[in-house]
Write a protein that holds these residues in place. Sequence first.
Motif, PDB file in Angstrom:
ATOM      1  N   ASP A 175     -40.548 -47.835  37.060  1.00 31.79           N
ATOM      2  CA  ASP A 175     -41.246 -46.893  37.929  1.00 31.79           C
ATOM      3  C   ASP A 175     -40.339 -45.796  38.460  1.00 31.79           C
ATOM      4  OD1 ASP A 175     -43.516 -48.304  37.557  1.00 31.79           O
ATOM      5  OD2 ASP A 175     -43.715 -49.046  39.596  1.00 31.79           O
ATOM      6  N   LEU A 176     -39.033 -46.013  38.439  1.00 29.64           N
ATOM      7  CA  LEU A 176     -38.100 -45.010  38.941  1.00 29.64           C
ATOM      8  C   LEU A 176     -38.267 -43.690  38.202  1.00 29.64           C
ATOM      9  CD1 LEU A 176     -35.703 -44.508  40.884  1.00 29.64           C
ATOM     10  CD2 LEU A 176     -34.182 -45.219  39.026  1.00 29.64           C
ATOM     11  N   GLY A 193     -30.533 -63.142  34.710  1.00 29.69           N
ATOM     12  CA  GLY A 193     -31.132 -64.437  34.421  1.00 29.69           C
ATOM     13  C   GLY A 193     -32.643 -64.435  34.599  1.00 29.69           C
ATOM     14  N   LEU A 194     -33.274 -65.562  34.245  1.00 26.35           N
ATOM     15  CA  LEU A 194     -34.720 -65.700  34.347  1.00 26.35           C
ATOM     16  C   LEU A 194     -35.160 -65.723  35.811  1.00 26.35           C
ATOM     17  CD1 LEU A 194     -35.189 -68.500  31.661  1.00 26.35           C
ATOM     18  CD2 LEU A 194     -35.822 -66.100  31.391  1.00 26.35           C
ATOM     19  N   GLY A 195     -36.427 -65.341  36.029  1.00 26.56           N
ATOM     20  CA  GLY A 195     -36.974 -65.450  37.371  1.00 26.56           C
ATOM     21  C   GLY A 195     -37.545 -64.153  37.906  1.00 26.56           C
ATOM     22  N   PRO A 196     -38.142 -64.219  39.100  1.00 31.00           N
ATOM     23  CA  PRO A 196     -38.815 -63.041  39.681  1.00 31.00           C
ATOM     24  C   PRO A 196     -37.873 -61.895  40.031  1.00 31.00           C
ATOM     25  CG  PRO A 196     -38.740 -64.864  41.252  1.00 31.00           C
ATOM     26  CD  PRO A 196     -38.312 -65.415  39.935  1.00 31.00           C
ATOM     27  N   PHE A 197     -36.585 -62.189  40.275  1.00 29.14           N
ATOM     28  CA  PHE A 197     -35.646 -61.106  40.581  1.00 29.14           C
ATOM     29  C   PHE A 197     -35.544 -60.142  39.403  1.00 29.14           C
ATOM     30  CE2 PHE A 197     -31.032 -59.736  41.197  1.00 29.14           C
ATOM     31  CZ  PHE A 197     -31.367 -58.749  42.103  1.00 29.14           C
ATOM     32  N   ALA A 198     -35.483 -60.692  38.193  1.00 28.85           N
ATOM     33  CA  ALA A 198     -35.451 -59.847  36.995  1.00 28.85           C
ATOM     34  C   ALA A 198     -36.741 -59.050  36.861  1.00 28.85           C
ATOM     35  CB  ALA A 198     -35.224 -60.706  35.750  1.00 28.85           C
ATOM     36  N   GLY A 199     -37.871 -59.678  37.203  1.00 31.80           N
ATOM     37  CA  GLY A 199     -39.147 -58.970  37.141  1.00 31.80           C
ATOM     38  C   GLY A 199     -39.216 -57.821  38.119  1.00 31.80           C
ATOM     39  N   MET A 200     -38.732 -58.049  39.332  1.00 32.68           N
ATOM     40  CA  MET A 200     -38.717 -56.988  40.338  1.00 32.68           C
ATOM     41  C   MET A 200     -37.851 -55.812  39.886  1.00 32.68           C
ATOM     42  SD  MET A 200     -37.161 -57.048  44.175  1.00 32.68           S
ATOM     43  CE  MET A 200     -35.522 -56.800  43.466  1.00 32.68           C
ATOM     44  N   LEU A 201     -36.673 -56.116  39.325  1.00 34.93           N
ATOM     45  CA  LEU A 201     -35.783 -55.061  38.846  1.00 34.93           C
ATOM     46  C   LEU A 201     -36.411 -54.300  37.678  1.00 34.93           C
ATOM     47  CD1 LEU A 201     -32.344 -56.938  38.961  1.00 34.93           C
ATOM     48  CD2 LEU A 201     -33.126 -55.112  40.480  1.00 34.93           C
ATOM     49  N   ALA A 202     -37.164 -55.002  36.824  1.00 37.00           N
ATOM     50  CA  ALA A 202     -37.822 -54.347  35.687  1.00 37.00           C
ATOM     51  C   ALA A 202     -38.880 -53.358  36.176  1.00 37.00           C
ATOM     52  CB  ALA A 202     -38.459 -55.400  34.780  1.00 37.00           C
ATOM     53  N   VAL A 215     -35.362 -43.027  31.368  1.00 42.18           N
ATOM     54  CA  VAL A 215     -35.709 -44.274  32.076  1.00 42.18           C
ATOM     55  C   VAL A 215     -37.192 -44.580  31.913  1.00 42.18           C
ATOM     56  CG1 VAL A 215     -35.810 -45.391  34.334  1.00 42.18           C
ATOM     57  CG2 VAL A 215     -33.837 -43.995  33.719  1.00 42.18           C
ATOM     58  N   ARG A 216     -38.029 -43.546  32.028  1.00 44.32           N
ATOM     59  CA  ARG A 216     -39.476 -43.735  31.930  1.00 44.32           C
ATOM     60  C   ARG A 216     -39.916 -44.077  30.513  1.00 44.32           C
ATOM     61  NH1 ARG A 216     -40.633 -39.083  33.083  1.00 44.32           N
ATOM     62  NH2 ARG A 216     -41.626 -38.281  31.212  1.00 44.32           N
ATOM     63  N   GLY A 217     -39.136 -43.664  29.529  1.00 44.64           N
ATOM     64  CA  GLY A 217     -39.499 -43.903  28.137  1.00 44.64           C
ATOM     65  C   GLY A 217     -39.367 -45.345  27.697  1.00 44.64           C
ATOM     66  N   VAL A 218     -38.688 -46.170  28.474  1.00 49.71           N
ATOM     67  CA  VAL A 218     -38.535 -47.593  28.149  1.00 49.71           C
ATOM     68  C   VAL A 218     -39.577 -48.372  28.939  1.00 49.71           C
ATOM     69  CG1 VAL A 218     -36.970 -49.571  28.151  1.00 49.71           C
ATOM     70  CG2 VAL A 218     -36.067 -47.262  27.766  1.00 49.71           C
ATOM     71  N   ASP A 219     -40.399 -49.145  28.243  1.00 45.91           N
ATOM     72  CA  ASP A 219     -41.482 -49.884  28.884  1.00 45.91           C
ATOM     73  C   ASP A 219     -40.947 -50.972  29.818  1.00 45.91           C
ATOM     74  OD1 ASP A 219     -44.536 -50.367  28.781  1.00 45.91           O
ATOM     75  OD2 ASP A 219     -43.702 -52.372  28.489  1.00 45.91           O
ATOM     76  N   ILE A 233     -39.675 -54.116  28.181  1.00 39.95           N
ATOM     77  CA  ILE A 233     -38.320 -54.026  27.630  1.00 39.95           C
ATOM     78  C   ILE A 233     -37.287 -54.133  28.741  1.00 39.95           C
ATOM     79  CG2 ILE A 233     -36.746 -52.648  26.224  1.00 39.95           C
ATOM     80  CD1 ILE A 233     -39.259 -53.646  24.775  1.00 39.95           C
ATOM     81  N   TRP A 234     -37.565 -53.470  29.872  1.00 37.81           N
ATOM     82  CA  TRP A 234     -36.653 -53.578  31.011  1.00 37.81           C
ATOM     83  C   TRP A 234     -36.563 -55.024  31.500  1.00 37.81           C
ATOM     84  CZ3 TRP A 234     -33.055 -50.359  31.784  1.00 37.81           C
ATOM     85  CH2 TRP A 234     -33.234 -48.988  31.638  1.00 37.81           C
TER      86      TRP A 234
END
Length: 264
Positions: free
Chosen positions: A145-146, A131-140, A114-118, A121-122
């Motif tokens: 960081d997990l 979809g596009l938007g801040p929700f995708a950014g938060m999940l990335a 998980v940490r090896g993927v920037d 990319i996430w």
Amino acid sequence: MDGSLKTKLTTIAVVAGMLGLFVYGVSTFDVSIWRILSGFGNLGTFVVLMLPPDPGSLARAIIFVKALFETIAIAFLGTILAAILAFPLGFIAARNVVANKIVHFFARRSLDTVRGVDALIWALIWINVVGLGPFAGMLAIMTSDLGAFGKLYSEAIESADRKPVEGVTSLGGGKLHEIRFGLIPQVLPVIASQVLYYIESNTRSSTIIGIVGAGGIGLYLAETIRTLEWQQVSFLILLILAAVTAIDFLSAKLRFAIIGKRAV
């Protein structure tokens, strides 16, 4: 083979490999100090075009500030969720908590994967999922960081002092009591400090992932660069710098409150 000799040979091999990689990079990438010096003229041109910083209009400035707070929210929520989800994973990946080598191996390798993927990319992956938007950014941010938090937590747990744990055991405490009263009080200040640092760091990362459509101020930064609105670019950069500076100041105060001045 003697242990000290093996360590020396390993060190020599690692240093030789690093030197070889350095020489390969310098010879392959056409590194030239003259190219850098000649590029300073172009850099000066961009600096002149970016002055003075100007959002264009009051309405545009309000949009930019709102996008900045969106970026901060992406970083904060993503980091907090990752910190919470990684907490049990850190104990599973720690050798002094889970003695089973197979479980430990798969826990560590999963975190490494998980940490090896920037985060960028996430972000691209989650954009295609939700979809596009801040929700995708938060999940990335959360996903990226997990793995990092899981590794940092497990290392903090493994380096914890054994005496408090042994004291709990001597009083008849079980495994859960050892974790609750022997390990968690020791690692919690370290974990809190790491989370605060990552909130600051992820504010910058959230700017980058916004460029690919994951919400926040990065979207406007990419747009203004593409349309050559350099004064707006400098305004956005100043907003980001101000936000990172403020978050760094606040996180430092909180870190000192948690772990004390000895952290300096």
